[in-house]
Design a protein around this motif. Structure first.
Motif, PDB file in Angstrom:
ATOM      1  N   LEU A 240       0.819  -1.213   0.000  1.00  0.00           N
ATOM      2  CA  LEU A 240       0.000   0.000   0.000  1.00  0.00           C
ATOM      3  C   LEU A 240       0.853   1.264   0.000  1.00  0.00           C
ATOM      4  O   LEU A 240       0.320   2.366   0.159  1.00  0.00           O
ATOM      5  CB  LEU A 240      -0.926   0.006   1.215  1.00  0.00           C
ATOM      6  N   THR A 241       2.154   1.123  -0.196  1.00  0.00           N
ATOM      7  CA  THR A 241       3.094   2.237  -0.083  1.00  0.00           C
ATOM      8  C   THR A 241       3.653   2.632  -1.439  1.00  0.00           C
ATOM      9  O   THR A 241       4.336   1.820  -2.084  1.00  0.00           O
ATOM     10  CB  THR A 241       4.257   1.858   0.854  1.00  0.00           C
ATOM     11  N   PRO A 242       3.410   3.861  -1.907  1.00  0.00           N
ATOM     12  CA  PRO A 242       3.939   4.273  -3.211  1.00  0.00           C
ATOM     13  C   PRO A 242       5.449   4.109  -3.335  1.00  0.00           C
ATOM     14  O   PRO A 242       5.953   3.749  -4.410  1.00  0.00           O
ATOM     15  CB  PRO A 242       3.521   5.743  -3.305  1.00  0.00           C
ATOM     16  N   ALA A 243       6.197   4.344  -2.273  1.00  0.00           N
ATOM     17  CA  ALA A 243       7.652   4.237  -2.353  1.00  0.00           C
ATOM     18  C   ALA A 243       8.103   2.829  -2.720  1.00  0.00           C
ATOM     19  O   ALA A 243       9.159   2.651  -3.355  1.00  0.00           O
ATOM     20  CB  ALA A 243       8.275   4.659  -1.024  1.00  0.00           C
ATOM     21  N   ALA A 244       7.348   1.812  -2.340  1.00  0.00           N
ATOM     22  CA  ALA A 244       7.725   0.439  -2.673  1.00  0.00           C
ATOM     23  C   ALA A 244       7.626   0.208  -4.180  1.00  0.00           C
ATOM     24  O   ALA A 244       8.479  -0.462  -4.778  1.00  0.00           O
ATOM     25  CB  ALA A 244       6.836  -0.542  -1.926  1.00  0.00           C
ATOM     26  N   TYR A 245       6.587   0.744  -4.801  1.00  0.00           N
ATOM     27  CA  TYR A 245       6.435   0.594  -6.244  1.00  0.00           C
ATOM     28  C   TYR A 245       7.464   1.431  -6.999  1.00  0.00           C
ATOM     29  O   TYR A 245       7.962   1.005  -8.048  1.00  0.00           O
ATOM     30  CB  TYR A 245       5.003   0.951  -6.653  1.00  0.00           C
ATOM     31  N   ARG A 246       7.800   2.613  -6.468  1.00  0.00           N
ATOM     32  CA  ARG A 246       8.859   3.413  -7.090  1.00  0.00           C
ATOM     33  C   ARG A 246      10.194   2.680  -7.002  1.00  0.00           C
ATOM     34  O   ARG A 246      11.010   2.733  -7.936  1.00  0.00           O
ATOM     35  CB  ARG A 246       8.952   4.784  -6.422  1.00  0.00           C
ATOM     36  N   LEU A 247      10.445   2.005  -5.895  1.00  0.00           N
ATOM     37  CA  LEU A 247      11.676   1.231  -5.753  1.00  0.00           C
ATOM     38  C   LEU A 247      11.781   0.199  -6.870  1.00  0.00           C
ATOM     39  O   LEU A 247      12.837   0.040  -7.501  1.00  0.00           O
ATOM     40  CB  LEU A 247      11.700   0.541  -4.389  1.00  0.00           C
ATOM     41  N   LEU A 248      10.705  -0.513  -7.120  1.00  0.00           N
ATOM     42  CA  LEU A 248      10.707  -1.547  -8.149  1.00  0.00           C
ATOM     43  C   LEU A 248      10.815  -0.942  -9.545  1.00  0.00           C
ATOM     44  O   LEU A 248      11.593  -1.410 -10.388  1.00  0.00           O
ATOM     45  CB  LEU A 248       9.436  -2.387  -8.029  1.00  0.00           C
ATOM     46  N   ARG A 249      10.049   0.113  -9.798  1.00  0.00           N
ATOM     47  CA  ARG A 249      10.013   0.703 -11.141  1.00  0.00           C
ATOM     48  C   ARG A 249      11.275   1.517 -11.447  1.00  0.00           C
ATOM     49  O   ARG A 249      11.829   1.412 -12.544  1.00  0.00           O
ATOM     50  CB  ARG A 249       8.798   1.632 -11.268  1.00  0.00           C
ATOM     51  N   GLU A 250      11.693   2.340 -10.506  1.00  0.00           N
ATOM     52  CA  GLU A 250      12.777   3.290 -10.774  1.00  0.00           C
ATOM     53  C   GLU A 250      14.146   2.728 -10.408  1.00  0.00           C
ATOM     54  O   GLU A 250      15.055   2.721 -11.240  1.00  0.00           O
ATOM     55  CB  GLU A 250      12.504   4.595 -10.022  1.00  0.00           C
ATOM     56  N   ASP A 251      14.303   2.239  -9.197  1.00  0.00           N
ATOM     57  CA  ASP A 251      15.619   1.727  -8.797  1.00  0.00           C
ATOM     58  C   ASP A 251      15.982   0.434  -9.522  1.00  0.00           C
ATOM     59  O   ASP A 251      17.146   0.217  -9.873  1.00  0.00           O
ATOM     60  CB  ASP A 251      15.664   1.494  -7.291  1.00  0.00           C
ATOM     61  N   TYR A 252      14.994  -0.441  -9.726  1.00  0.00           N
ATOM     62  CA  TYR A 252      15.273  -1.726 -10.354  1.00  0.00           C
ATOM     63  C   TYR A 252      14.791  -1.804 -11.800  1.00  0.00           C
ATOM     64  O   TYR A 252      15.001  -2.814 -12.465  1.00  0.00           O
ATOM     65  CB  TYR A 252      14.713  -2.860  -9.494  1.00  0.00           C
ATOM     66  N   GLY A 253      14.172  -0.747 -12.292  1.00  0.00           N
ATOM     67  CA  GLY A 253      13.880  -0.622 -13.712  1.00  0.00           C
ATOM     68  C   GLY A 253      12.873  -1.591 -14.274  1.00  0.00           C
ATOM     69  O   GLY A 253      12.880  -1.876 -15.486  1.00  0.00           O
ATOM     70  N   PHE A 254      11.955  -2.112 -13.447  1.00  0.00           N
ATOM     71  CA  PHE A 254      10.986  -3.087 -13.929  1.00  0.00           C
ATOM     72  C   PHE A 254       9.767  -2.389 -14.508  1.00  0.00           C
ATOM     73  O   PHE A 254       9.137  -1.564 -13.851  1.00  0.00           O
ATOM     74  CB  PHE A 254      10.566  -4.029 -12.804  1.00  0.00           C
TER      75      PHE A 254
ATOM     76  N   GLU B 256      -8.383   0.138  -3.243  1.00  0.00           N
ATOM     77  CA  GLU B 256      -8.150   1.492  -3.748  1.00  0.00           C
ATOM     78  C   GLU B 256      -6.753   1.988  -3.384  1.00  0.00           C
ATOM     79  O   GLU B 256      -6.051   2.570  -4.224  1.00  0.00           O
ATOM     80  CB  GLU B 256      -9.199   2.457  -3.205  1.00  0.00           C
ATOM     81  N   ARG B 257      -6.331   1.761  -2.154  1.00  0.00           N
ATOM     82  CA  ARG B 257      -5.011   2.222  -1.737  1.00  0.00           C
ATOM     83  C   ARG B 257      -3.911   1.530  -2.540  1.00  0.00           C
ATOM     84  O   ARG B 257      -2.919   2.156  -2.924  1.00  0.00           O
ATOM     85  CB  ARG B 257      -4.814   1.970  -0.238  1.00  0.00           C
TER      86      ARG B 257
END
Length: 395
Positions: free
Chosen positions: A299-313, A339-340
């Motif tokens: 439920l945390t946006p930073a976790a998805y940014r970690l996957l998308r941006e830091d790890y490029g997935f 929703e979250r």
């Protein structure tokens, strides 16, 4: 299930998904492939050339807001009641169904064909068939060893062949997505929440065997899902039972996150290249110092940014179960959790507990209209969902 007496008019979306329907209805039975021959590619327009699939942006643009939101839901169904599963898909047009538990009625006698027949866009049919304690077709097609047992007793080539053979059996029963392999790194006791579901405590070994398993299944046309990002192997408890914490993010980067870095980054062997989506990632319900605050990773946006941006997935990202795990249900009811999760960055919200889907879609439509769900991000997520199902191609 009897066929409807009146054939509904086919929409443009149904035509867009026709290639994927063919793939689902023409998978050979186990053993049909000649010994020693290379596996035939899935029968989809993509294998006839990239121009044979419509672009995902155009397909999504032809859908209503409710149709788009429905594609982002994966609903748990009762495998003992194929008729109810078909009714859920017919009335809600959800993007996917998840088959858990021990019942096998839905996996017998081609019952899933009847479910696909009432979907205007082909649905993803998912199971978690890891092996060992977590498998779904062992009563039908034999048992699969646990990840730990495979790593101890088999070579990577043997795991590859085993996974490919298992994919044949899953596809023949109508399954299109496997929530496996587990890429958690750890050496917990075998019966603990991860335990023998992990290939081991060495990140390189986990990477090697997870790649062999995933490639074996992908080559046969089965979509695979790595889990549980960013790593459950060193968590201090079971997220099915409540909130759990992992080591700090800096420590996860040194060990637990290495399989993701090696497998699904832009140059990784399981990455999404040229819009060819074959593997997704499941985000767990984990508290990670240095990453999360008062909410679990799912439920945390930073976790998805970690996957998308830091790890490029750039492929499909799903949540872990939002309906039956106390790390989420202890604080949120299902509509709010869904929703979250979607607002945070998940492409697909998964829950195993079923229930009424239409009211949840009503809530999501209101959230989209009010701006709580970003319209652009919603369209991008739907494109990933449809690409993962082979309905269209992403540029």
């Amino acid at each position: 299930m009897s066929a409807p007496t009146r054939r509904p008019r086919r929409s443009r979306l149904a035509l867009a998904g026709a290639a994927a329907v063919l793939a689902l209805l023409t998978v050979p039975a186990p053993g049909a492939q000649a010994a020693g021959s290379a596996p035939a590619p899935p029968l989809t327009g993509e294998n006839l050339g990239p121009d044979r699939l419509p672009g995902c942006a155009a397909v999504v643009g032809s859908m209503t807001p409710r149709e788009r939101l429905a594609q982002r839901l994966m609903v748990g169904v009762d495998a003992a009641d194929p008729a109810a599963t078909a009714a859920t898909v017919r009335t809600t047009q959800v993007g996917g169904v998840f088959i858990g538990g021990n019942a096998t009625d839905l996996l017998r006698d081609q019952e899933l064909r009847a479910v696909q027949a009432v979907a205007r866009i082909p649905i993803a049919v998912a199971v978690d068939d890891e092996g060992g304690r977590v498998q779904r077709i062992d009563e039908l097609d034999g048992s699969l060893p646990s990840a730990r047992a495979m790593a101890a007793r088999m070579s990577p080539d043997e795991v590859h062949r085993t996974a490919a053979e298992r994919a044949d059996r899953l596809l023949a029963r109508g399954v299109t997505m496997n929530m496996a392999p587990t890429v958690d790194v750890g050496e917990q006791p075998a019966g603990s929440v991860i335990g023998d579901r992990s290939f081991g405590a060495d990140a390189e070994k986990v990477t090697t065997f997870a790649l062999a398993f995933a490639e074996g299944q992908r080559e046969r046309g089965l979509f695979t899902v790595l889990k549980h990002f960013p790593g459950h192997g060193h968590a201090n408890g079971d997220s099915h039972r409540g909130r759990v914490s992992t080591p700090p993010l800096a420590e996860l980067r040194e060990l637990d996150l290495l399989p993701y870095a090696n497998l699904v980054g832009p140059d990784g062997p399981l990455s999404s290249r040229e819009g060819r989506d074959r593997t997704g990632v499941m985000v767990g319900h984990l508290d990670v110092p240095g990453l999360t605050d008062d909410l679990p990773t799912s439920l945390t946006p930073a976790a998805y940014r970690l996957l998308r941006e830091d790890y490029g997935f750039d492929g499909l990202v799903l949540t872990d179960d939002l309906g039956a795990m106390r790390a989420v249900t202890g604080r949120f009811d299902l509509p709010e959790a869904v929703e979250r999760a979607l607002a945070a960055g998940a492409d697909v919200a998964l829950w195993s507990t079923g229930g009424e889907v239409a009211p949840l879609l009503d809530d999501l439509e209101a959230a989209l209209a009010a701006g709580r769900l970003d319209a652009g991000a919603n369209d991008t997520a739907v494109q990933r969902v449809l690409s993962a199902k082979g309905v269209c191609g992403r540029s």
